[in-house]
Motif scaffolding. Structure first.
Motif, PDB file in Angstrom:
ATOM      1  N   UNK A 121       6.372  18.835  -6.882  1.00  0.00           N
ATOM      2  CA  UNK A 121       7.389  18.435  -5.910  1.00  0.00           C
ATOM      3  C   UNK A 121       6.792  17.354  -5.027  1.00  0.00           C
ATOM      4  N   UNK A 122       7.597  16.337  -4.765  1.00  0.00           N
ATOM      5  CA  UNK A 122       7.166  15.232  -3.926  1.00  0.00           C
ATOM      6  C   UNK A 122       8.205  15.057  -2.822  1.00  0.00           C
ATOM      7  N   UNK A 123       7.748  15.002  -1.580  1.00  0.00           N
ATOM      8  CA  UNK A 123       8.632  14.887  -0.424  1.00  0.00           C
ATOM      9  C   UNK A 123       8.210  13.700   0.425  1.00  0.00           C
ATOM     10  N   UNK A 124       9.078  13.319   1.352  1.00  0.00           N
ATOM     11  CA  UNK A 124       8.769  12.232   2.271  1.00  0.00           C
ATOM     12  C   UNK A 124       9.616  12.356   3.520  1.00  0.00           C
ATOM     13  N   UNK A 125       9.146  11.691   4.564  1.00  0.00           N
ATOM     14  CA  UNK A 125       9.901  11.557   5.807  1.00  0.00           C
ATOM     15  C   UNK A 125      10.046  10.070   6.052  1.00  0.00           C
ATOM     16  N   UNK A 126      11.261   9.646   6.377  1.00  0.00           N
ATOM     17  CA  UNK A 126      11.501   8.246   6.711  1.00  0.00           C
ATOM     18  C   UNK A 126      12.444   8.196   7.897  1.00  0.00           C
ATOM     19  N   UNK A 145       3.464  17.567  -2.698  1.00  0.00           N
ATOM     20  CA  UNK A 145       2.836  16.381  -2.159  1.00  0.00           C
ATOM     21  C   UNK A 145       3.819  15.625  -1.290  1.00  0.00           C
ATOM     22  N   UNK A 146       3.289  14.717  -0.500  1.00  0.00           N
ATOM     23  CA  UNK A 146       4.118  13.910   0.390  1.00  0.00           C
ATOM     24  C   UNK A 146       3.731  12.449   0.266  1.00  0.00           C
ATOM     25  N   UNK A 147       4.736  11.600   0.138  1.00  0.00           N
ATOM     26  CA  UNK A 147       4.491  10.172   0.283  1.00  0.00           C
ATOM     27  C   UNK A 147       4.355   9.963   1.778  1.00  0.00           C
ATOM     28  N   UNK A 148       3.136   9.756   2.206  1.00  0.00           N
ATOM     29  CA  UNK A 148       2.835   9.717   3.630  1.00  0.00           C
ATOM     30  C   UNK A 148       3.032   8.323   4.204  1.00  0.00           C
ATOM     31  N   UNK A 149       2.881   7.326   3.380  1.00  0.00           N
ATOM     32  CA  UNK A 149       3.036   5.957   3.855  1.00  0.00           C
ATOM     33  C   UNK A 149       3.312   5.056   2.661  1.00  0.00           C
ATOM     34  N   UNK A 158       0.841  -1.189   0.000  1.00  0.00           N
ATOM     35  CA  UNK A 158       0.000   0.000   0.000  1.00  0.00           C
ATOM     36  C   UNK A 158       0.875   1.238   0.000  1.00  0.00           C
ATOM     37  N   UNK A 159       0.271   2.337  -0.421  1.00  0.00           N
ATOM     38  CA  UNK A 159       0.957   3.621  -0.396  1.00  0.00           C
ATOM     39  C   UNK A 159      -0.054   4.743  -0.284  1.00  0.00           C
ATOM     40  N   UNK A 160       0.339   5.808   0.395  1.00  0.00           N
ATOM     41  CA  UNK A 160      -0.543   6.958   0.560  1.00  0.00           C
ATOM     42  C   UNK A 160       0.187   8.214   0.118  1.00  0.00           C
ATOM     43  N   UNK A 161      -0.496   9.020  -0.663  1.00  0.00           N
ATOM     44  CA  UNK A 161       0.017  10.282  -1.174  1.00  0.00           C
ATOM     45  C   UNK A 161      -0.841  11.403  -0.603  1.00  0.00           C
TER      46      UNK A 161
END
Length: 128
Positions: free
Chosen positions: A83-88, A48-52, A37-40
């Protein structure tokens, strides 16, 4: 993530918030069974952020995470995001995830919308 991340550094959305209009939720299935699964999340402006993003542990190593990431990037582009960002996580257990993101063009950056500095977090971003 709960095994080696302090609670104050876990930034995943509660399940109920995934039903928000600002969230696009993708499910990867094989013969009808969910395997990933993935959440945007749409941020302010054109970000936007790849949230999960998650693939079942028993299905890892088969390229499914790369396919899910490609689908999330394509969805972001189709939605007009630039722009697409994420936190890991910064811990060793997130090393493979960070390598996956770096291989897809994400580079480390500072905290973005809604985040502050956190020694347990790595922030990454890329243009679309």
């Amino acid at each position: 993530m709960h095994a080696d991340t302090p609670p104050e550094s876990i930034h995943m959305l509660p399940r109920g918030e995934l039903a928000s209009p600002s969230i696009t939720f993708l499910v990867m299935r094989e013969t009808g069974e969910p395997v990933g699964m993935g959440a945007l999340k749409r941020l302010s402006g054109s970000g936007g952020e790849i949230k999960s993003m998650h693939v079942l542990a028993e299905r890892r190593g088969q390229g499914l995470s790369r396919l899910m990431l490609q689908a999330l990037v394509a969805e972001a582009r189709a939605g007009g995001l630039t722009r697409l960002s994420l936190e890991t996580g910064a811990q060793d257990s997130f090393r493979a995830a960070r390598a996956l993101y770096a291989g897809a063009g994400f580079a480390e950056c500072g905290p973005f919308e809604g985040y502050g500095a956190d020694p347990n977090s790595v922030f990454m971003s890329r243009s679309l």
